[in-house]
Design a protein around this motif. Structure first.
Motif, short mmCIF file in Angstrom:
data_model
loop_
_atom_site.label_atom_id
_atom_site.label_comp_id
_atom_site.label_asym_id
_atom_site.label_seq_id
_atom_site.Cartn_x
_atom_site.Cartn_y
_atom_site.Cartn_z
N UNK A 144 34.39 45.58 49.35
CA UNK A 144 34.14 44.57 50.38
C UNK A 144 35.37 43.72 50.67
N UNK A 145 35.51 43.25 51.92
CA UNK A 145 36.58 42.30 52.25
C UNK A 145 36.20 40.92 51.71
N UNK B 189 42.43 40.68 48.30
CA UNK B 189 41.70 40.61 49.56
C UNK B 189 40.46 41.49 49.57
N UNK B 190 40.37 42.39 48.60
CA UNK B 190 39.23 43.31 48.53
C UNK B 190 38.47 43.12 47.23
N UNK B 191 37.17 43.04 47.32
CA UNK B 191 36.30 42.99 46.15
C UNK B 191 35.83 44.40 45.84
N UNK B 192 36.01 44.82 44.60
CA UNK B 192 35.44 46.08 44.14
C UNK B 192 34.50 45.71 43.00
N UNK B 193 33.22 45.65 43.31
CA UNK B 193 32.24 45.12 42.36
C UNK B 193 31.14 46.15 42.12
N UNK B 194 30.77 46.32 40.86
CA UNK B 194 29.71 47.24 40.48
C UNK B 194 28.66 46.52 39.66
#
Length: 383
Positions: A140-141, A116-121
């Motif tokens: 981000x959601x 449910x959560x995006x952790x993007x770099x």
């Protein structure tokens, strides 16, 4: 980069508690499994692990349920000798728009994987050389990003989506996200001679640091930027002044030259330039050591490219051992002393610094470390 002065202006009461929790815990967040795609823009994408500790799950849950105006973000400026990291809040809608610019592709991948959560770099090239990068990491959601992407699709032409990979798009849009509230920052300067392995950017660097400075007070990084910026400006002015008039420094006058002192507006941070005769004396004693290592020495690209900011003793050092010797001294011999008064600046953490008494902490810097650190602070102004 802009930092807001009041969190209440950008977050509703419900998200304030989440922001407070995230600001204390986010720096503990681990690096995630990495997926990379070879293209013009080196974009790194981490996804939240399916199994996480209680602390990590709380962070992810707070982001997933957030309907406020802020989301956590991390921006890092890094080169061979230094890394400057900011952790703080970004505008909710701006972050959603940046993450949805790929048409919702990344969000859909996360949702399909049960996240449910995006952790993007994302990573973007930065000055002063090819080993410098600027990264932006957003939490981000995923479902709200996907919803935002549906609304944006009408404004994204087919040729943009067809000719640009999703990760190229994210690299460009993430770069525009503004960190509007600073929670904490960390400055790390690495030991002289360290060079980044640009083939392994997905792995955290495990190299020894000369020193570390961290704080949750945004005044610290602002005043530090003021001091190093003034040092860069004065050095540049001096270089062009002497060059235009054809002047060279008098070696005899060095013995009577007072230590230069550059202070922040409130004198809480002071940069001292070491006596030139001390630098020359240290250089002469190290000439034999340099000659034994000369064959394997590779001068820093920044030293070669940015000759407008050289040691004031550059000409004398060249006479002693040549241009490469002067570059080597710039990298390995201290030329500055940085001092911070914790009576004036609170909540500052030091690692590798010396406490000189009266709540003053100081550290020695080589010229190369000073140049790299200054580029990081000047770069954040234009990113």
């Amino acid at each position: 980069m802009a930092f807001g002065q009041s969190l209440s202006l950008c977050s509703p009461p419900l998200f304030l508690s989440e922001r407070h929790f995230l600001s204390r815990k986010l720096t503990m967040f681990p690096k995630m499994p990495l997926r990379t795609v070879g293209n013009a823009f080196p974009v790194l994408a981490w996804s939240a692990p399916k199994s996480a500790s209680a602390t990590e799950e709380d962070i992810l849950e707070a982001v997933a349920k957030s309907n406020g105006r802020s989301l956590p973000g991390v921006r890092t400026y890094e080169n061979d000798l230094a890394r400057l990291t900011f952790v703080g809040a970004v505008y909710f809608e701006q972050a959603l728009t940046a993450a949805a610019a790929d048409g919702g592709e990344a969000a859909a991948e996360h949702i399909a994987s049960g996240m449910n959560v995006m952790v993007v770099e994302t990573l973007f090239p930065g000055p002063p050389d090819e080993n410098s990068t600027v990264s932006t990491r957003l939490f981000l959601p995923a479902r709200k990003v996907k919803e935002k992407a549906k609304k944006l699709k009408s404004s994204l032409t087919d040729d943009i989506l067809a000719n640009t990979t999703s990760r190229n798009i994210l690299a460009m849009t993430f770069r525009q996200v503004v960190l509007e509230q600073l929670w904490n920052f960390e400055l790390v300067l690495f030991r002289p001679g360290i060079e980044r392995n640009m083939e392994e950017l997905e792995n955290p660097r495990e190299v020894p640091a000369s020193f570390t400075l961290s704080s949750s007070d945004e005044r610290v990084v602002s005043l530090l930027g003021e001091v190093v910026g003034l040092a860069a400006l004065e050095s540049t002015e001096r270089h062009f002044f002497h060059k235009s008039l054809g002047r060279t420094s008098n070696s005899f006058s060095r013995w009577f030259h007072n230590t230069e002192r550059i202070a922040s507006n409130d004198s809480s941070i002071i940069l001292f330039k070491l006596f030139e005769n001390e630098v020359i004396a240290s250089a002469k004693s190290l000439l034999g050591n340099f000659n034994t290592k000369k064959a394997n020495y590779k001068p820093s690209q920044t030293n070669l490219k940015y000759s407008w900011w050289t040691l004031s003793t550059y000409s004398e050092l060249v006479k002693i051992g040549g241009p490469e010797f002067s570059a080597w001294i710039s990298e390995y011999v201290p030329a500055y002393r940085l001092q911070i008064d914790t009576d004036r600046l609170n909540n500052v953490k030091f690692e590798g610094w010396q406490n000189t008494g009266q709540n003053r902490w100081e550290v020695l810097l080589t010229h190369s470390q000073m140049v790299f650190d200054s580029f990081l602070h000047l770069w954040i102004i234009i990113v």
